[in-house]
Design a protein around this motif. Structure first.
Motif, PDB file in Angstrom:
ATOM      1  N   GLY A 162       0.797  -1.231   0.000  1.00 15.84           N
ATOM      2  CA  GLY A 162       0.000   0.000   0.000  1.00 15.84           C
ATOM      3  C   GLY A 162       0.823   1.271   0.000  1.00 15.84           C
ATOM      4  N   GLU A 170      -8.839  -1.672  -9.769  1.00 18.91           N
ATOM      5  CA  GLU A 170      -8.988  -1.347  -8.358  1.00 18.91           C
ATOM      6  C   GLU A 170      -7.786  -0.539  -7.868  1.00 18.91           C
ATOM      7  OE1 GLU A 170     -10.161  -3.535  -4.164  1.00 18.91           O
ATOM      8  OE2 GLU A 170      -9.410  -4.748  -5.809  1.00 18.91           O
ATOM      9  N   ASN A 171      -8.062   0.473  -7.007  1.00 19.60           N
ATOM     10  CA  ASN A 171      -7.012   1.362  -6.469  1.00 19.60           C
ATOM     11  C   ASN A 171      -6.229   2.075  -7.572  1.00 19.60           C
ATOM     12  OD1 ASN A 171      -7.667   0.525  -3.836  1.00 19.60           O
ATOM     13  ND2 ASN A 171      -6.298  -1.245  -4.013  1.00 19.60           N
ATOM     14  N   THR A 176      -3.905  -2.387   0.236  1.00 14.70           N
ATOM     15  CA  THR A 176      -4.753  -1.269   0.692  1.00 14.70           C
ATOM     16  C   THR A 176      -3.896  -0.009   0.670  1.00 14.70           C
ATOM     17  OG1 THR A 176      -5.947  -2.777   2.141  1.00 14.70           O
ATOM     18  CG2 THR A 176      -6.185  -0.417   2.593  1.00 14.70           C
ATOM     19  N   TRP A 210      -2.147   3.510   1.368  1.00 15.93           N
ATOM     20  CA  TRP A 210      -1.936   4.218   2.644  1.00 15.93           C
ATOM     21  C   TRP A 210      -2.850   5.428   2.788  1.00 15.93           C
ATOM     22  CZ3 TRP A 210      -0.228   9.291   3.387  1.00 15.93           C
ATOM     23  CH2 TRP A 210       0.198   9.960   2.247  1.00 15.93           C
ATOM     24  N   GLY A 223      -6.501   7.189   0.636  1.00 17.00           N
ATOM     25  CA  GLY A 223      -7.517   6.845  -0.362  1.00 17.00           C
ATOM     26  C   GLY A 223      -7.211   7.390  -1.748  1.00 17.00           C
TER      27      GLY A 223
END
Length: 556
Positions: free
Chosen positions: A27, A428-429, A436, A438, A440
């Motif tokens: 992340g 995604e992302n 995930t 760090w 958004g």
């Protein structure tokens, strides 16, 4: 052999590694993530990449609090990864400059831990200490991060100076032993093949040794006049350069200048002074601070923006100095959300690029700017990560703002606006990480991303690519004089550039409303170098500019 001022025709790309590209799924962006995107940067055409600090750090201030100058922080990778990055960049014909913080260190640094052992330790004098009692600081200087700039150490009965966070202790440049250690450390990186440095708040290293109180009569009467562009700063920079970068012809140095003046910036960058290649100043990025207040909603004061650009462009040129020119970095909101218009994303994104890249000075592009990334428009305080934003959120509530009002202010002013992950694709992302992130990702990544820009010949990316090529190709852009135009026009930022027999006319409409401008006779019917609409509405000597329209006309 490199031209001695090769950077005048170059463009620099800034990477904030934590948010650029994550290679291992934790992340957090890393060095191998950067390596995986070098072909993309080569395609954009940039000459130099600047990375924000990747040294070992407790990360109280995003790596600007260095605990070990000689090693890479494990969150970013290893020294082997760094060597690979440097080699791969050099193979692709690009240069790498590192961020260097030598005004202060982390209080976790070995030097500071030794300094705490008291005056008998040689490292004690590497920092700035003053006798005092727990209830009376040595003077009333303010920290840039709020509160007093001195921290009491009870075991010593002394205070140390920290112009920034309490964990960032200012170094004592009066001490020649400290200076020698700094030169040794910088040479360690130069010997590895690093091509230069961005020097953090470098104009603060020399303090007035009387450490007088300030009077707080204005918003800036907070002590800064006693340590900004201080008494020995030019002496120290000359000595620094002679002992380090000066031994490596062609190395690039850019100084970050806090609350500085044109005359000092000329002195820092005049070639014969042998101090720095160029400087950053931030005056143009305070034109949406109402009455100088950052943490308040404010519209751009366009008249001030023009005046500042005109004054600095002319002043630095008259003194034979050199500037870095830019809109964005890791501390500033996204420019298309700030001075552009997200409804006119392409038009305003391209216009803002042209306005900066045609100026006299070396342009800097911050990651994601070249695809017109926007502010993320976070709606909840839990989405924010930056200590400055979180502190000011509390202060805004204490001052009586509602939660919604405080969130709206953060949405306009927070440094996190520029720190959301680079939007690589619509996976995604945004393709930044398989883990995930760090912080958004902005919600608009499905439409604003690198992949969609590369597929669209009319994209902001290809406009930036063209601007970078033009600077390399035309001496009038890289070396020309600057002449202000349309000074009284309330919505057009325009100027001329002139070099030998070449001239350039740059016209930028900063607003949605149409506006008509008259062009000088000599430019009528001449070549259009770059524009952001498919056609031009020319009627005799007059051009009608549509929303955020931008045109560059060339004659030789």
């Amino acid at each position: 052999m490199l031209e001695k001022d090769w950077w005048k025709s170059a463009t620099v790309y800034q990477i904030y590694p934590k948010s650029f590209c994550d290679s291992n799924g934790d992340g957090i962006g890393d060095i191998r993530g950067i390596i995986s995107k070098l072909d993309y940067l080569k395609n954009l055409g940039v000459d130099v990449v600047w990375t924000t600090p990747m040294y070992v750090s407790p990360m109280m201030d995003n790596g600007y609090d260095i605990a070990d100058y000689y090693n890479i922080d494990p969150i970013f990778g290893t020294m082997e990864d760094f060597h690979l990055l440097l080699d791969e960049m050099h193979k692709k014909g690009m240069k790498l400059i590192m961020d260097m913080v030598i005004n202060h260190t982390s209080t976790e640094h070995f030097w500071f831990k030794e300094a705490l052992k008291g005056p008998g330790n040689k490292y004690h004098n590497y920092y700035i200490w003053k006798e005092g009692t727990a209830d009376k600081a040595p003077n009333n200087w303010a920290s840039k991060f709020g509160g007093n700039a001195w921290k009491y150490v009870e075991s010593l009965g002394k205070y140390y100076l920290h112009l920034f966070d309490v964990t960032q202790a200012d170094l004592n440049w009066e001490n020649p032993e400290l200076r020698e250690d700094i030169y040794k450390m910088i040479n360690f990186w130069l010997e590895k093949g690093v091509d230069g440095f961005r020097l953090d708040v470098i104009n603060l290293i020399s303090k007035n040794q009387n450490f007088p109180d300030d009077n707080y009569e204005t918003a800036t009467s907070d002590g800064r006049k006693f340590y900004t562009d201080g008494p020995k700063v030019h002496e120290y920079l000359k000595e620094l350069t002679a002992n380090t970068f000066g031994k490596y012809p062609g190395s690039l140095t850019v100084g970050e200048m806090s609350s500085t003046t044109i005359s000092h910036c000329v002195e820092y960058t005049k070639p014969e002074n042998k101090e720095l290649s160029m400087v950053f100043n931030f005056h143009h990025l305070k034109v949406d601070y109402p009455n100088g207040e950052k943490w308040a909603l404010g519209d751009m004061d366009f008249k001030s923006l023009k005046e500042i650009f005109f004054k600095w462009q002319v002043g630095i040129e008259n003194g034979d100095g050199w500037s870095a020119v830019f809109w964005c970095n890791h501390d500033q909101p996204r420019i298309v959300s700030r001075f552009g218009n997200e409804k006119y994303l392409k038009e305003s994104g391209k216009m803002l690029g042209t306005a900066i890249h045609m100026l006299r000075g070396t342009p800097y592009v911050y990651q994601g700017e070249e695809i017109a990334m926007t502010n993320p428009h976070f709606k909840n305080i839990n989405e924010y990560k930056d200590v400055e934003a979180l502190n000011n959120y509390k202060l805004l509530l204490e001052k009586g703002k509602t939660i919604d009002e405080a969130i709206e202010i953060l949405g306009q002013k927070s440094r996190d606006n520029s720190r959301t992950p680079v939007q690589w694709n619509n996976n995604e992302n945004a393709g930044f990480t398989v883990g995930t992130p760090w912080i958004g990702v902005a919600k608009n990544y499905s439409t604003i991303n690198v992949e969609s820009n590369l597929k669209d010949e009319e994209s902001v990316f290809y406009h930036y690519k063209k601007l970078i090529e033009l600077r390399r190709e035309y001496k009038v852009i890289s070396h020309g004089d600057f002449i202000p135009m349309y000074e009284e026009n309330s919505q057009v930022f325009g100027y001329m550039r002139k070099f030998e027999a070449e001239k350039l006319l740059v016209i930028n409409n900063f607003y949605e409303n149409e506006v008509e401008v008259e062009i000088p006779d000599e430019f009528i019917g001449k070549d259009i170098l770059v524009k952001n609409y498919n056609d031009i509405l020319l009627n005799g000597k007059k051009i009608k500019l549509r929303a955020y329209e931008s045109i560059v006309i060339y004659l030789s």
